[in-house]
Enzyme design. Structure first.
Site, PDB file in Angstrom:
ATOM      1  N   LYS A 107       0.799  -1.228   0.000  1.00 15.23           N
ATOM      2  CA  LYS A 107       0.000   0.000   0.000  1.00 15.23           C
ATOM      3  C   LYS A 107       0.832   1.279   0.000  1.00 15.23           C
ATOM      4  O   LYS A 107       0.294   2.367  -0.166  1.00 15.23           O
ATOM      5  CB  LYS A 107      -0.957  -0.012   1.180  1.00 15.23           C
ATOM      6  CG  LYS A 107      -1.976  -1.133   1.045  1.00 15.23           C
ATOM      7  CD  LYS A 107      -3.028  -1.085   2.123  1.00 15.23           C
ATOM      8  CE  LYS A 107      -4.102  -2.121   1.884  1.00 15.23           C
ATOM      9  NZ  LYS A 107      -3.644  -3.480   2.272  1.00 15.23           N
TER      10      LYS A 107
HETATM   11  C1  LIG Z   1      -4.452  -4.447   1.908  1.00 22.51           C
HETATM   12  C2  LIG Z   1      -3.771  -5.745   1.762  1.00 22.51           C
HETATM   13  C3  LIG Z   1      -4.315  -6.765   0.958  1.00 22.51           C
HETATM   14  C4  LIG Z   1      -5.641  -6.614   0.268  1.00 22.51           C
HETATM   15  O1  LIG Z   1      -5.611  -5.678  -0.760  1.00 22.51           O
HETATM   16  P1  LIG Z   1      -6.967  -5.103  -1.390  1.00 22.51           P
HETATM   17  O2  LIG Z   1      -6.559  -4.101  -2.372  1.00 22.51           O
HETATM   18  O3  LIG Z   1      -7.745  -4.511  -0.240  1.00 22.51           O
HETATM   19  O4  LIG Z   1      -7.686  -6.273  -1.965  1.00 22.51           O
HETATM   20  C5  LIG Z   1      -3.597  -7.932   0.814  1.00 22.51           C
HETATM   21  N1  LIG Z   1      -2.424  -8.119   1.455  1.00 22.51           N
HETATM   22  C6  LIG Z   1      -1.874  -7.177   2.238  1.00 22.51           C
HETATM   23  C7  LIG Z   1      -0.594  -7.469   2.936  1.00 22.51           C
HETATM   24  C8  LIG Z   1      -2.521  -5.962   2.411  1.00 22.51           C
HETATM   25  O5  LIG Z   1      -1.973  -5.035   3.202  1.00 22.51           O
END
Ligand SMILES: *Cc1c(COP(=O)(O)O)cnc(C)c1O
Length: 431
Positions: A107
């Site tokens: 993210k």
């Molecule tokens: C946020 C996150 C996800 C999920 O991603 P989305 O875009 O919400 O589907 C998967 N793995 C990790 C480690 C995350 O931080």
């Protein structure tokens, strides 16, 4: 390029307005009016482009009305200052490591991109923007880090008490400055609901400019398409059809991959891999979308019972189930299966995955059972160290703490505990 609300009851807006508002006044998610494919020569010659050039070309059409070319290039340069390695584990299985950013989960790219956009937009604003965000684990850390010290922006993060890992909690609670962490007595859906309620609260809205930094926000969501393009550049010379298995929670990452596909990226299929929070796998079986209360798992960043971006995916396929099911398969896995996969990946390839990556691996393997000729990439969305206890216990080996994490472990956690929406509102109005 304008953005429209998927609820279709609100006016079209520019990228800038979509970012500042977060969600449309009719509560719909914003979506680009059109998606113009990139030229065939872009994909033919992609190996001659730098990652920065690829990112610029991919996102330009969506933001150029609001951000001038030079500024956009500057933002991309500072957001993308770490690598995105693709590691081949066997003949037709590779992992795409998205955890080399400052908070060691994927993210970081979206959060940093959004922070830079808001900083740029707030230059001509005297009023402050408050970013309100619910996190099931990693969003909060990425947003806190991306927005730390950004002028004109205050960040308030809600997280479910006792349901995030120690390292995740430290990433939210130890920064200070313009970042505040609220520990909610409840689960992730409670946090997300409080945030949604706040966005609709006219009293709050008259007092402050609130926006979201969840993948609802187009500036958080769209840059994630870069990962898929960068991977194609690396794997193109194999001359194989590629599928991506994406560990999914709110389905923002996978949906961004589908935007890359709309731009012309050759992707044979997407696999949405989930933990037992299986709203989408169930939908793919029954064609009934029934949101559920989220359950806590060892892949906590995917503990989402009502994935907010799934509506964007359905829109991309014009709400045509048959079309959708040709392009995406979705499977769910238990914690027990996830731990077995962590161990198998470690034993077979000497590779340490994290629980989210392990879920992605399981989804890929399941798909390859009936599609053995296809080259599969599963996304490693977080560094295993973020889930230290689970990973060490499962593989029976200690993992070294990277320096940036070790430093954080000595800092004091600062948080405010809340249980109800009223308490959140009181806090926001008092600041
Ligand atoms: C946020 C996150 C996800 C999920 O991603 P989305 O875009 O919400 O589907 C998967 N793995 C990790 C480690 C995350 O931080």
């Amino acid at each position: 390029m304008k953005f429209f609300s998927l609820n279709k009851e609100a006016a079209d807006v520019s990228f800038k307005e979509a970012v500042i508002k977060g969600i449309a006044p009719d509560k719909g998610l914003y979506f680009p009016r059109e998606i113009k494919p990139l030229s065939a020569s872009f994909f033919e010659n992609i190996e001659d482009l730098t990652d920065h050039e690829i990112a610029f070309k991919a996102i330009e059409q969506f933001v150029s009305e609001s951000i001038p070319e030079n500024k956009l290039k500057e933002i991309i340069n500072s957001v993308l200052d770490f690598p995105f390695p693709v590691i081949e584990l066997e003949n037709n299985v590779a992992t795409l490591e998205l955890f080399h950013g400052p908070t060691m989960a994927f993210k970081d790219v979206g959060a940093r991109f959004m922070a830079h956009c808001l900083e740029y937009f707030s230059e001509d604003h005297s009023s402050e923007v408050t970013v309100l965000v619910a996190t099931s684990g990693d969003t909060g850390g990425a947003v806190a880090n991306g927005f730390l010290g950004v002028k004109g922006v205050k960040v308030v993060i809600l997280y479910p008490g006792g349901k995030v890992s120690d390292i995740q909690e430290r990433q939210l609670t130890t920064l200070g400055q313009n970042i505040t962490a609220l520990e909610v007595n409840g689960n992730f859906d409670d946090c997300q609901n409080m945030v949604k309620t706040a966005f609709l609260d006219s009293e709050l809205k008259s007092e402050m400019q609130l926006t979201s930094a969840n993948s609802i926000n187009v500036a958080r969501w769209l840059p994630q398409m870069f990962y898929f393009l960068f991977t194609y550049k690396k794997l193109k010379n194999k001359g194989r059809s590629i599928v991506f298995s994406v560990p999914s929670g709110n389905f923002g990452n996978i949906c961004a991959g589908m935007i890359a596909q709309k731009l012309g990226l050759p992707v044979a299929h997407f696999i949405a891999s989930t933990n037992v929070n299986d709203t989408v796998p169930q939908y793919m079986l029954t064609q009934e979308y029934s949101p559920k209360i989220s359950k806590a798992t060892i892949s906590n960043a995917m503990d989402v019972g009502d994935p907010s971006n799934f509506i964007r995916i359905r829109h991309l396929f014009e709400n045509d189930f048959e079309n959708l099911s040709k392009n995406i398969s979705s499977y769910s896995f238990t914690d027990k299966e996830t731990r077995e996969a962590l161990l198998k990946i470690y034993n077979d390839y000497s590779y340490v995955a994290d629980p989210h990556g392990a879920v992605g691996y399981l989804g890929l393997k399941k798909y390859q059972k009936t599609n053995s000729d296809i080259y599969g990439v599963f996304l490693e969305t977080a560094h295993p160290v973020k889930f230290l206890d689970v990973v060490e216990e499962t593989i029976g080996k200690k993992i070294d703490l990277p320096e940036k994490i070790a430093k954080m472990m000595t800092k004091k956690k600062n948080k405010i505990q809340i249980s109800t929406y009223e308490e959140l509102k009181k806090y926001l109005l008092a600041t």
